[in-house]
Design a protein around this motif. Sequence first.
Motif, PDB file in Angstrom:
ATOM      1  N   VAL A  97       0.896  -1.229  -0.188  1.00 35.19           N
ATOM      2  CA  VAL A  97       0.184   0.348   0.020  1.00 35.19           C
ATOM      3  C   VAL A  97       0.739   1.677  -0.500  1.00 35.19           C
ATOM      4  N   LYS A  98       2.177   1.555   0.540  1.00 30.13           N
ATOM      5  CA  LYS A  98       2.783   2.080   1.119  1.00 30.13           C
ATOM      6  C   LYS A  98       3.884   2.481  -0.741  1.00 30.13           C
ATOM      7  N   GLU A  99       3.834   1.969  -0.979  1.00 26.81           N
ATOM      8  CA  GLU A  99       4.458   1.676  -2.370  1.00 26.81           C
ATOM      9  C   GLU A  99       3.054   2.359  -3.538  1.00 26.81           C
ATOM     10  N   ILE A 100       2.140   1.823  -3.351  1.00 28.90           N
ATOM     11  CA  ILE A 100       1.294   2.088  -4.378  1.00 28.90           C
ATOM     12  C   ILE A 100       0.642   4.157  -4.278  1.00 28.90           C
ATOM     13  N   PHE A 101       0.833   4.467  -3.347  1.00 33.39           N
ATOM     14  CA  PHE A 101       0.924   5.620  -2.316  1.00 33.39           C
ATOM     15  C   PHE A 101       2.253   6.543  -2.810  1.00 33.39           C
ATOM     16  N   SER A 102       2.908   5.592  -3.123  1.00 36.50           N
ATOM     17  CA  SER A 102       4.217   6.907  -3.028  1.00 36.50           C
ATOM     18  C   SER A 102       4.155   6.976  -4.056  1.00 36.50           C
ATOM     19  N   PRO A 103       5.047   8.175  -4.952  1.00 33.74           N
ATOM     20  CA  PRO A 103       5.792   9.154  -6.569  1.00 33.74           C
ATOM     21  C   PRO A 103       6.357   7.316  -6.916  1.00 33.74           C
ATOM     22  N   THR A 104       6.413   7.439  -8.318  1.00 32.12           N
ATOM     23  CA  THR A 104       7.494   6.584  -8.837  1.00 32.12           C
ATOM     24  C   THR A 104       8.411   7.289  -8.962  1.00 32.12           C
ATOM     25  N   PRO A 105       9.596   7.162  -8.923  1.00 29.36           N
ATOM     26  CA  PRO A 105       9.971   7.317  -9.821  1.00 29.36           C
ATOM     27  C   PRO A 105       9.991   8.286 -11.049  1.00 29.36           C
ATOM     28  N   GLU A 106      10.054   7.684 -11.702  1.00 33.94           N
ATOM     29  CA  GLU A 106       9.028   8.237 -13.545  1.00 33.94           C
ATOM     30  C   GLU A 106       8.141   9.134 -12.900  1.00 33.94           C
ATOM     31  N   GLU A 107       7.049   9.005 -11.767  1.00 33.58           N
ATOM     32  CA  GLU A 107       6.367  10.158 -11.877  1.00 33.58           C
ATOM     33  C   GLU A 107       7.342  11.722 -11.082  1.00 33.58           C
ATOM     34  N   VAL A 108       8.021  11.185 -10.436  1.00 38.33           N
ATOM     35  CA  VAL A 108       9.042  12.597  -9.636  1.00 38.33           C
ATOM     36  C   VAL A 108       9.841  13.405 -10.987  1.00 38.33           C
ATOM     37  N   ALA A 109      10.044  12.256 -11.808  1.00 36.95           N
ATOM     38  CA  ALA A 109      10.771  13.153 -12.483  1.00 36.95           C
ATOM     39  C   ALA A 109      10.260  13.342 -13.767  1.00 36.95           C
ATOM     40  N   ALA A 110       9.414  12.554 -14.291  1.00 39.40           N
ATOM     41  CA  ALA A 110       7.646  13.951 -15.137  1.00 39.40           C
ATOM     42  C   ALA A 110       7.597  15.183 -14.514  1.00 39.40           C
ATOM     43  N   ALA A 111       7.452  15.199 -12.747  1.00 43.30           N
ATOM     44  CA  ALA A 111       6.906  16.431 -12.586  1.00 43.30           C
ATOM     45  C   ALA A 111       8.358  17.622 -12.414  1.00 43.30           C
ATOM     46  N   GLU A 112       9.528  16.805 -11.512  1.00 42.18           N
ATOM     47  CA  GLU A 112      10.356  18.160 -12.424  1.00 42.18           C
ATOM     48  C   GLU A 112      10.522  18.860 -13.538  1.00 42.18           C
ATOM     49  N   LYS A 113      10.678  18.029 -14.684  1.00 41.68           N
ATOM     50  CA  LYS A 113      10.415  18.397 -16.027  1.00 41.68           C
ATOM     51  C   LYS A 113       9.264  19.325 -15.685  1.00 41.68           C
ATOM     52  N   ILE A 114       8.273  19.351 -15.575  1.00 40.52           N
ATOM     53  CA  ILE A 114       7.323  19.646 -16.409  1.00 40.52           C
ATOM     54  C   ILE A 114       7.478  20.895 -15.005  1.00 40.52           C
ATOM     55  N   VAL A 115       7.698  21.318 -13.898  1.00 36.51           N
ATOM     56  CA  VAL A 115       7.340  22.332 -13.517  1.00 36.51           C
ATOM     57  C   VAL A 115       9.279  23.218 -13.551  1.00 36.51           C
ATOM     58  N   ALA A 116       9.713  22.496 -13.919  1.00 34.22           N
ATOM     59  CA  ALA A 116      11.216  23.126 -14.643  1.00 34.22           C
ATOM     60  C   ALA A 116      11.034  24.050 -15.612  1.00 34.22           C
ATOM     61  N   ALA A 117      10.216  23.157 -16.624  1.00 39.02           N
ATOM     62  CA  ALA A 117      10.083  24.069 -18.003  1.00 39.02           C
ATOM     63  C   ALA A 117       8.535  25.153 -18.307  1.00 39.02           C
ATOM     64  N   PHE A 118       8.210  24.816 -17.198  1.00 37.65           N
ATOM     65  CA  PHE A 118       6.441  25.552 -16.711  1.00 37.65           C
ATOM     66  C   PHE A 118       7.293  27.387 -15.962  1.00 37.65           C
ATOM     67  N   GLU A 119       8.084  27.123 -14.679  1.00 35.35           N
ATOM     68  CA  GLU A 119       8.686  27.856 -14.317  1.00 35.35           C
ATOM     69  C   GLU A 119       9.336  28.515 -15.539  1.00 35.35           C
ATOM     70  N   LYS A 120      10.699  28.627 -16.030  1.00 39.00           N
ATOM     71  CA  LYS A 120      11.276  28.807 -17.366  1.00 39.00           C
ATOM     72  C   LYS A 120       9.982  29.773 -17.645  1.00 39.00           C
ATOM     73  N   ALA A 121       9.307  28.582 -18.490  1.00 41.58           N
ATOM     74  CA  ALA A 121       8.225  29.914 -19.459  1.00 41.58           C
ATOM     75  C   ALA A 121       7.756  30.929 -19.130  1.00 41.58           C
ATOM     76  N   GLU A 122       7.251  30.393 -17.676  1.00 42.82           N
ATOM     77  CA  GLU A 122       6.098  31.472 -16.389  1.00 42.82           C
ATOM     78  C   GLU A 122       7.065  33.238 -16.257  1.00 42.82           C
ATOM     79  N   ALA A 123       8.188  32.626 -16.578  1.00 42.54           N
ATOM     80  CA  ALA A 123       9.179  33.908 -15.967  1.00 42.54           C
ATOM     81  C   ALA A 123       9.815  34.668 -17.897  1.00 42.54           C
ATOM     82  N   GLU A 124       9.073  34.109 -18.290  1.00 42.26           N
ATOM     83  CA  GLU A 124       9.113  34.489 -19.708  1.00 42.26           C
ATOM     84  C   GLU A 124       7.671  35.271 -20.340  1.00 42.26           C
ATOM     85  N   GLY A 125       6.433  34.791 -19.770  1.00 44.33           N
ATOM     86  CA  GLY A 125       5.400  34.949 -19.810  1.00 44.33           C
ATOM     87  C   GLY A 125       4.631  34.572 -19.970  1.00 44.33           C
TER      88      GLY A 125
END
Length: 289
Positions: A229-257
Amino acid sequence: MDLFRCLLFVPGTDRKKIQKAYTLNADAVIIDMEDAVAFSEKDSARQVISEVIGSPDLPTTYVRVNGVQTRYILDDLQAVVQPGLSGIMLAKAESAEEVRRADWLIGLLEEKRGIARGTLELIPFIESVRGIENSGDIAASCPRVKRLAFGGNDYTADTWTTYTEDGSELFYARARLIAASRLADIEPPLDTVCPFIKNIEALREDARRARKMGFQGKLVIHPAQIEPVKEIFSPTPEEVAAAEKIVAAFEKAEAEGTGVIQVDGKMVEYPIVNRARQILTTAEKIKFN
């Protein structure tokens, strides 16, 4: 938000099982004085639980007390409202008024025992059609309520059906609890115990369904259920990597308007970024838990 992926139930009459539960690495332990305790053993359970939760450095612990409509509720609360306890799980909660009655009693006992009023959390355990239909009012009933919990075994009995491995009979109730929690602006609910103790794959599928619907974690009744159960309700390494990529890309774009971008062929805007940040926050809590 608290890190509540997996909460382990343990009978309140068994001191050894309670002490063992604290070594099993669940996110919290729920000591049960309701269905796991025979009517003839209620007094014994209160004595055991009172002594256990009176120990110093108590790990994250909740006690499931009997419902407000029973004759046991006052004695239950008098035995367990003590400093160090994380909160009360109220069995068979069916209305906001029942929750407010429990809130009032807990508040009186907090004051009597030198605990700041409102310290103990109150988790309504919703186990019936009436409770599901009233879940919106229950979720918003008082400030102590930070999350709801679902009791699927009693719910299926109430609806004259059976808890099955495909979980279709629970879909409506689960969806109602998710919506009720969001409307009340409280944390996502805790999913029901899965009764298939020896079928770990069925447990995994049950947990995956609940997580996909929006539950924050799941209740369990056996040590073998904790890690899956803990495994299922924990983000996978792939989910974490994808989330990091999304946040980094969006913050860069947001700073550019720019407020809408594409990442790996998918549209990303504020709701997607907010969910990505939630995943990263959960992953960070797990790292330091």
